[in-house]
Design a protein around this motif. Structure first.
Motif, PDB file in Angstrom:
ATOM      1  N   TYR A   1      31.939  40.820  46.500  1.00 34.98           N
ATOM      2  CA  TYR A   1      33.238  41.472  46.302  1.00 34.98           C
ATOM      3  C   TYR A   1      34.345  40.425  46.151  1.00 34.98           C
ATOM      4  O   TYR A   1      35.211  40.536  45.269  1.00 34.98           O
TER       5      TYR A   1
ATOM      6  N   ARG B   1      37.006  47.802  34.827  1.00 26.56           N
ATOM      7  CA  ARG B   1      35.903  47.041  35.424  1.00 26.56           C
ATOM      8  C   ARG B   1      36.077  46.848  36.925  1.00 26.56           C
ATOM      9  O   ARG B   1      35.195  47.166  37.713  1.00 26.56           O
ATOM     10  N   TYR B   2      37.193  46.304  37.351  1.00 26.17           N
ATOM     11  CA  TYR B   2      37.312  45.855  38.736  1.00 26.17           C
ATOM     12  C   TYR B   2      37.716  46.947  39.708  1.00 26.17           C
ATOM     13  O   TYR B   2      37.019  47.183  40.701  1.00 26.17           O
TER      14      TYR B   2
ATOM     15  N   ALA C   1      35.036  49.532  40.423  1.00 23.69           N
ATOM     16  CA  ALA C   1      33.929  49.007  41.237  1.00 23.69           C
ATOM     17  C   ALA C   1      34.266  49.095  42.721  1.00 23.69           C
ATOM     18  O   ALA C   1      33.461  49.553  43.538  1.00 23.69           O
ATOM     19  N   PHE C   2      35.473  48.671  43.082  1.00 22.95           N
ATOM     20  CA  PHE C   2      35.861  48.679  44.496  1.00 22.95           C
ATOM     21  C   PHE C   2      36.106  50.090  45.016  1.00 22.95           C
ATOM     22  O   PHE C   2      35.770  50.408  46.158  1.00 22.95           O
TER      23      PHE C   2
ATOM     24  N   LYS D   1      34.540  52.652  44.046  1.00 22.06           N
ATOM     25  CA  LYS D   1      33.194  53.210  44.211  1.00 22.06           C
ATOM     26  C   LYS D   1      32.565  52.733  45.528  1.00 22.06           C
ATOM     27  O   LYS D   1      31.914  53.506  46.224  1.00 22.06           O
TER      28      LYS D   1
END
Lengths: 223, 222
Positions: free
Chosen positions: A95, A131-132, A135-136, A138
């Motif tokens: 992360y 993208r970023y 992701a976090f 999720k």
């Protein structure tokens, strides 16, 4: 009693800011020696203080540490912000690296040639929302816990929240569709040590302006 | 019995090579799935296996790890190559980060237009000779030991050997002013697991060529 960690960098965010955030969030007092002239940097290089001739450099526990990641990982280990075992560390590292990748793009933006800047900003915004941040969001959604890893504050949360503030500075609307990230940002911001760091008068540095950019270019001899 | 780690990447060095080196040096057998088509890549993404939509991906111990440095740190710790305490670990990290930076410059140069590529690679050699190798030569000189940190083989030694060999591919004379690095190179190359990895037929990958660059561009649609 050990002395306070001493940070060597110029008086701006750059690659030192994430280290300032981490120390502050860990409640660690630190000193700063600002590089103000190219000669100051030369002096550090010549007296062997900078392993690879580069800053950031942090004096801590009798060692002169360089390489941003090495410094961050040492600080995180020392102040228990690195998970409880290897597997948690791996997730925290994964992360943190993602945060660093987007952070790097934002960091280098001031050095972008003016005719390419708009395109670069658009690219950053796209990476942020496609993208970023997803992701976090999720990750937080998958376990429903207050922090990214192991239900406990770690360096990953601190780096991510720092990034969210940068994203907000770029364009506040980018955070609109990420409720869990907004929650994390609020939660971490309310931790006493972080709250203090976010107040005026702390060692947190402001966004780079023209004047600071010129100073950095001069010190680091960037054209 | 645990399954072997599985590496997902293109058929070349790129950002996966340091991971292959570390596993091989640790004597760990690993499998590889090579990304050759856009479809394979899209499937990995759609299946949610790439946290940030990117490779390298390493399946290990029930985790799907991405981000090169996260993978390397995990492996170094798992195989006791990351020092015995935080002060050793931070030294290893400083040295490894430095060499990784240098090697990534080489990996990225392959994707630049010819003139820029030449310039980038010349800069790598210059940095190796003036910034990185002198540091490691001095470290070895100051403690007189066989390995960079704590008189014990670590991730830092593996990375340094990999970097030395990579820069030598660009300029064969690069170690001429560094006698201790020359000895280091021989010594580490002779470690049985590494010796095996350096032989033809191992999973070590060759330097990037136009074929590799084209394959990557195709899969990533660059």
């Amino acid at each position: 009693m050990a002395g306070k960690p001493k940070l060597h960098y110029f008086n701006g965010r750059g690659r030192m800011e994430c280290i300032r955030w981490l120390l502050a969030a860990a409640g660690v007092e630190f000193e700063e020696k600002f590089i103000e002239q190219p000669e100051d940097l030369d002096k550090l290089k010549n007296d062997g203080s900078l392993m690879f001739q580069q800053v950031p450099m942090v004096e801590i526990d009798g060692i002169k540490l360089v390489q941003t990641r090495a410094i961050l990982n040492y600080v995180a280990t020392k102040y228990n912000l690195y998970g409880k075992d290897m597997k948690e560390r791996a997730l925290i590292d994964m992360y943190s690296e993602g945060v660093a990748d987007l952070g790097e793009m934002i960091l280098l933006l001031p050095l972008c040639p003016p005719d390419q800047k708009d395109a670069k900003i658009a690219q950053i915004k796209q990476s942020t929302t496609n993208r970023y941040l997803p992701a976090f969001e999720k990750v937080l959604k998958s376990h429903g816990q207050d922090y990214l890893v192991g239900n406990k504050l770690s360096k990953a949360d601190i780096h991510l929240v720092e990034l969210l503030y940068l994203v907000e500075e770029l364009d506040p609307s980018l955070l609109a569709n990420f409720p869990l990230l907004k929650g994390l940002k609020a939660r971490v911001s309310n931790l006493p040590a972080v709250k203090k760091f976010l107040q005026p008068g702390s060692q947190r540095k402001p966004p780079m302006d023209e004047k600071t950019l010129e100073e950095a270019k001069r010190i680091f001899r960037i054209k | 019995m645990a399954a072997k780690p599985k590496l997902w990447y293109f058929h070349g060095r790129g950002r996966m090579e340091s991971i292959r080196w570390l596993l091989a040096a640790a004597g760990v057998e690993f499998e590889e799935e090579f990304l050759e088509t856009r479809e394979q890549y899209e499937k990995l993404q759609k299946d949610g296996r790439l946290l940030f939509g990117q490779v390298p991906l390493v399946e290990i111990d029930g985790m799907e790890l991405t981000q090169t440095r996260a993978i390397l740190s995990y492996l170094a710790a798992k195989y006791n190559l990351h020092g015995k305490d935080p002060k050793e670990t931070v030294r290893i990290d400083m040295y490894a980060d430095g060499t990784l930076d240098l090697m990534l410059m080489v990996a990225l140069a392959a994707f630049k237009p010819p003139e820029e590529k030449e310039e980038s690679l010349a800069l790598v050699v210059k940095k190796a000779k003036t910034r990185y190798f002198p540091v490691f030569e001095k470290i070895l000189k100051d403690h007189g030991e066989d390995f960079l940190v704590g008189n014990k083989f670590s991730w830092a030694d593996i990375q340094l050997l990999e970097a030395i060999l990579m820069v030598e591919e660009l300029d064969g004379s690069v170690l001429c002013d560094f006698p201790l690095l020359k000895e280091f190179k021989t010594r580490i190359s002779n470690i049985p697991t590494i010796k095996k990895f350096l032989q033809p037929g191992s999973q070590r990958k060759p330097p990037p060529d136009s074929h590799y660059v084209e394959a990557v561009r195709n899969v990533l649609q660059l």
